[in-house]
Design a protein around this motif. Structure first.
Motif, PDB file in Angstrom:
ATOM      1  N   CYS A 194       1.024  -1.323  -0.240  1.00 31.14           N
ATOM      2  CA  CYS A 194       0.082  -0.026  -0.034  1.00 31.14           C
ATOM      3  C   CYS A 194       0.944   1.118   0.080  1.00 31.14           C
ATOM      4  O   CYS A 194       0.541   2.312  -0.633  1.00 31.14           O
ATOM      5  CB  CYS A 194      -0.962   0.074   1.166  1.00 31.14           C
ATOM      6  SG  CYS A 194      -0.273   0.220   2.762  1.00 31.14           S
ATOM      7  N   GLU A 195       2.179   1.297   0.722  1.00 32.35           N
ATOM      8  CA  GLU A 195       2.848   2.411   0.724  1.00 32.35           C
ATOM      9  C   GLU A 195       3.280   2.589  -0.853  1.00 32.35           C
ATOM     10  O   GLU A 195       3.559   3.942  -1.489  1.00 32.35           O
ATOM     11  CB  GLU A 195       4.194   2.378   1.712  1.00 32.35           C
ATOM     12  CG  GLU A 195       3.575   2.165   3.189  1.00 32.35           C
ATOM     13  CD  GLU A 195       4.584   2.149   4.411  1.00 32.35           C
ATOM     14  OE1 GLU A 195       5.611   1.763   3.795  1.00 32.35           O
ATOM     15  OE2 GLU A 195       4.428   2.381   5.462  1.00 32.35           O
ATOM     16  N   LEU A 196       3.894   1.520  -1.453  1.00 32.17           N
ATOM     17  CA  LEU A 196       4.505   1.659  -2.870  1.00 32.17           C
ATOM     18  C   LEU A 196       3.438   2.246  -3.607  1.00 32.17           C
ATOM     19  O   LEU A 196       3.485   3.163  -4.629  1.00 32.17           O
ATOM     20  CB  LEU A 196       5.057   0.081  -3.282  1.00 32.17           C
ATOM     21  CG  LEU A 196       6.369  -0.177  -2.333  1.00 32.17           C
ATOM     22  CD1 LEU A 196       6.453  -1.626  -2.801  1.00 32.17           C
ATOM     23  CD2 LEU A 196       7.315   0.758  -2.175  1.00 32.17           C
ATOM     24  N   ARG A 197       2.086   1.582  -3.609  1.00 31.35           N
ATOM     25  CA  ARG A 197       0.951   2.031  -4.523  1.00 31.35           C
ATOM     26  C   ARG A 197       0.768   3.639  -4.174  1.00 31.35           C
ATOM     27  O   ARG A 197       0.428   4.311  -5.241  1.00 31.35           O
ATOM     28  CB  ARG A 197      -0.367   1.274  -4.307  1.00 31.35           C
ATOM     29  CG  ARG A 197       0.102  -0.311  -4.643  1.00 31.35           C
ATOM     30  CD  ARG A 197      -1.374  -0.850  -4.740  1.00 31.35           C
ATOM     31  NE  ARG A 197      -1.294  -2.256  -5.030  1.00 31.35           N
ATOM     32  CZ  ARG A 197      -1.293  -2.949  -6.201  1.00 31.35           C
ATOM     33  NH1 ARG A 197      -0.991  -2.156  -7.407  1.00 31.35           N
ATOM     34  NH2 ARG A 197      -1.259  -4.183  -6.367  1.00 31.35           N
ATOM     35  N   ARG A 198       0.851   4.009  -3.056  1.00 32.32           N
ATOM     36  CA  ARG A 198       0.570   5.186  -2.725  1.00 32.32           C
ATOM     37  C   ARG A 198       1.657   6.499  -3.250  1.00 32.32           C
ATOM     38  O   ARG A 198       1.190   7.173  -3.779  1.00 32.32           O
ATOM     39  CB  ARG A 198       0.444   5.673  -1.190  1.00 32.32           C
ATOM     40  CG  ARG A 198      -0.158   7.174  -0.742  1.00 32.32           C
ATOM     41  CD  ARG A 198      -0.175   7.402   0.623  1.00 32.32           C
ATOM     42  NE  ARG A 198       0.635   6.713   1.605  1.00 32.32           N
ATOM     43  CZ  ARG A 198       0.469   5.630   2.358  1.00 32.32           C
ATOM     44  NH1 ARG A 198      -0.750   4.864   2.262  1.00 32.32           N
ATOM     45  NH2 ARG A 198       1.375   5.083   3.047  1.00 32.32           N
ATOM     46  N   PHE A 199       2.879   5.876  -3.138  1.00 30.09           N
ATOM     47  CA  PHE A 199       4.103   6.473  -3.818  1.00 30.09           C
ATOM     48  C   PHE A 199       3.811   6.642  -5.273  1.00 30.09           C
ATOM     49  O   PHE A 199       4.119   7.800  -5.913  1.00 30.09           O
ATOM     50  CB  PHE A 199       5.114   6.025  -3.232  1.00 30.09           C
ATOM     51  CG  PHE A 199       6.565   6.580  -4.201  1.00 30.09           C
ATOM     52  CD1 PHE A 199       7.103   7.741  -3.760  1.00 30.09           C
ATOM     53  CD2 PHE A 199       6.995   5.746  -5.028  1.00 30.09           C
ATOM     54  CE1 PHE A 199       8.114   8.019  -4.402  1.00 30.09           C
ATOM     55  CE2 PHE A 199       8.118   6.150  -5.911  1.00 30.09           C
ATOM     56  CZ  PHE A 199       8.577   7.441  -5.529  1.00 30.09           C
ATOM     57  N   LEU A 200       3.535   5.623  -5.920  1.00 26.87           N
ATOM     58  CA  LEU A 200       3.217   5.609  -7.585  1.00 26.87           C
ATOM     59  C   LEU A 200       2.206   6.420  -7.891  1.00 26.87           C
ATOM     60  O   LEU A 200       2.051   6.912  -8.868  1.00 26.87           O
ATOM     61  CB  LEU A 200       3.104   4.074  -7.859  1.00 26.87           C
ATOM     62  CG  LEU A 200       4.409   3.178  -7.639  1.00 26.87           C
ATOM     63  CD1 LEU A 200       4.041   1.633  -8.051  1.00 26.87           C
ATOM     64  CD2 LEU A 200       5.374   3.704  -8.780  1.00 26.87           C
ATOM     65  N   GLU A 201       1.165   6.298  -7.065  1.00 24.89           N
ATOM     66  CA  GLU A 201      -0.097   7.174  -7.392  1.00 24.89           C
ATOM     67  C   GLU A 201       0.417   8.596  -7.379  1.00 24.89           C
ATOM     68  O   GLU A 201      -0.021   9.483  -8.211  1.00 24.89           O
ATOM     69  CB  GLU A 201      -1.249   6.770  -6.478  1.00 24.89           C
ATOM     70  CG  GLU A 201      -2.535   7.655  -6.711  1.00 24.89           C
ATOM     71  CD  GLU A 201      -3.715   7.468  -5.919  1.00 24.89           C
ATOM     72  OE1 GLU A 201      -4.286   8.309  -5.383  1.00 24.89           O
ATOM     73  OE2 GLU A 201      -3.866   6.247  -5.488  1.00 24.89           O
ATOM     74  N   ARG A 202       1.123   8.984  -6.410  1.00 25.25           N
ATOM     75  CA  ARG A 202       1.669  10.374  -6.250  1.00 25.25           C
ATOM     76  C   ARG A 202       2.499  10.921  -7.308  1.00 25.25           C
ATOM     77  O   ARG A 202       2.385  11.904  -8.007  1.00 25.25           O
ATOM     78  CB  ARG A 202       2.423  10.539  -4.830  1.00 25.25           C
ATOM     79  CG  ARG A 202       1.259  10.693  -3.695  1.00 25.25           C
ATOM     80  CD  ARG A 202       2.251  10.726  -2.625  1.00 25.25           C
ATOM     81  NE  ARG A 202       2.864  11.773  -2.343  1.00 25.25           N
ATOM     82  CZ  ARG A 202       4.053  12.048  -1.563  1.00 25.25           C
ATOM     83  NH1 ARG A 202       4.641  11.072  -0.971  1.00 25.25           N
ATOM     84  NH2 ARG A 202       4.326  13.391  -1.482  1.00 25.25           N
ATOM     85  N   SER A 203       3.328   9.764  -7.843  1.00 21.72           N
ATOM     86  CA  SER A 203       4.239  10.234  -9.005  1.00 21.72           C
ATOM     87  C   SER A 203       3.510  10.198 -10.210  1.00 21.72           C
ATOM     88  O   SER A 203       3.677  11.288 -11.203  1.00 21.72           O
ATOM     89  CB  SER A 203       5.464   9.077  -9.027  1.00 21.72           C
ATOM     90  OG  SER A 203       4.840   7.967  -9.588  1.00 21.72           O
ATOM     91  N   GLN A 204       2.470   9.534 -10.380  1.00 26.98           N
ATOM     92  CA  GLN A 204       1.671   9.572 -11.609  1.00 26.98           C
ATOM     93  C   GLN A 204       0.788  10.944 -11.610  1.00 26.98           C
ATOM     94  O   GLN A 204       0.597  11.530 -12.950  1.00 26.98           O
ATOM     95  CB  GLN A 204       0.479   8.586 -11.513  1.00 26.98           C
ATOM     96  CG  GLN A 204       1.211   7.175 -11.722  1.00 26.98           C
ATOM     97  CD  GLN A 204       1.359   6.828 -12.946  1.00 26.98           C
ATOM     98  OE1 GLN A 204       0.918   7.455 -13.910  1.00 26.98           O
ATOM     99  NE2 GLN A 204       2.477   5.753 -13.334  1.00 26.98           N
ATOM    100  N   HIS A 205       0.509  11.650 -10.635  1.00 28.33           N
ATOM    101  CA  HIS A 205      -0.016  13.035 -10.406  1.00 28.33           C
ATOM    102  C   HIS A 205       0.957  13.951 -11.077  1.00 28.33           C
ATOM    103  O   HIS A 205       0.599  14.871 -11.644  1.00 28.33           O
ATOM    104  CB  HIS A 205      -0.748  13.320  -9.183  1.00 28.33           C
ATOM    105  CG  HIS A 205      -2.118  12.455  -8.878  1.00 28.33           C
ATOM    106  ND1 HIS A 205      -3.112  12.761  -9.474  1.00 28.33           N
ATOM    107  CD2 HIS A 205      -2.119  11.661  -7.873  1.00 28.33           C
ATOM    108  CE1 HIS A 205      -3.880  11.861  -8.885  1.00 28.33           C
ATOM    109  NE2 HIS A 205      -3.369  11.233  -7.928  1.00 28.33           N
TER     110      HIS A 205
END
Length: 138
Positions: free
Chosen positions: A102-113
């Motif tokens: 979940c931490e990795l997915r949150r980071f990836l989502e932030r980078s996608q923004h």
């Protein structure tokens, strides 16, 4: 808007001993290097006693949270329900850490923004890249 994203994560260092030690790590994404992410470990968490940072493809991390990815120095794969394994391969050996998915997915989502996948090339400064390349080869 900031061009850099940093996120602290807790990584569990997998060792030959039965207990896994928790070590702090920092994930970093910089819009000026849009294809890459890095994971840094502070001096107390490394054998050399200096900060160690590994840079690798953002796409590798994104693929690795769902299925095994990578065959080079950095490899990523899911582990159980809520963990992702990140392996760092070097001449000195292999470091294996578990990170909450979940931490990795949150980071990836932030980078996608910051930079949507597939649009990374729009954020490269081609003139600067060419100048740096020509400077290396006089």
């Amino acid at each position: 808007m900031s061009t850099v994203i940093e996120q602290a994560v807790q990584a569990r260092l997998v060792a030959s001993a039965p207990r896994m030690e928790t070590v702090p790590a920092t994930l970093r994404y910089d819009r000026e290097d849009p294809f890459a992410v890095s994971m840094a470990f502070p001096p107390p968490a490394t054998l050399e006693g200096v900060e160690v940072s590994w840079a690798f493809a953002r796409e590798l991390l994104a693929r690795g949270v769902d299925a095994p990815a990578g065959d080079g120095d950095v490899r990523v794969r899911p582990y159980g329900y809520d963990r992702t394994v990140v392996e760092f391969h070097a001449r000195e050996g292999v470091a294996v850490v578990h990170v909450r998915t979940c931490e990795l997915r949150r980071f990836l989502e932030r980078s996608q923004h910051l930079v949507p996948a597939g649009r990374e090339h729009h954020y490269l400064d081609w003139d600067e890249e060419l100048a740096a390349l020509l400077e290396e080869y006089p």
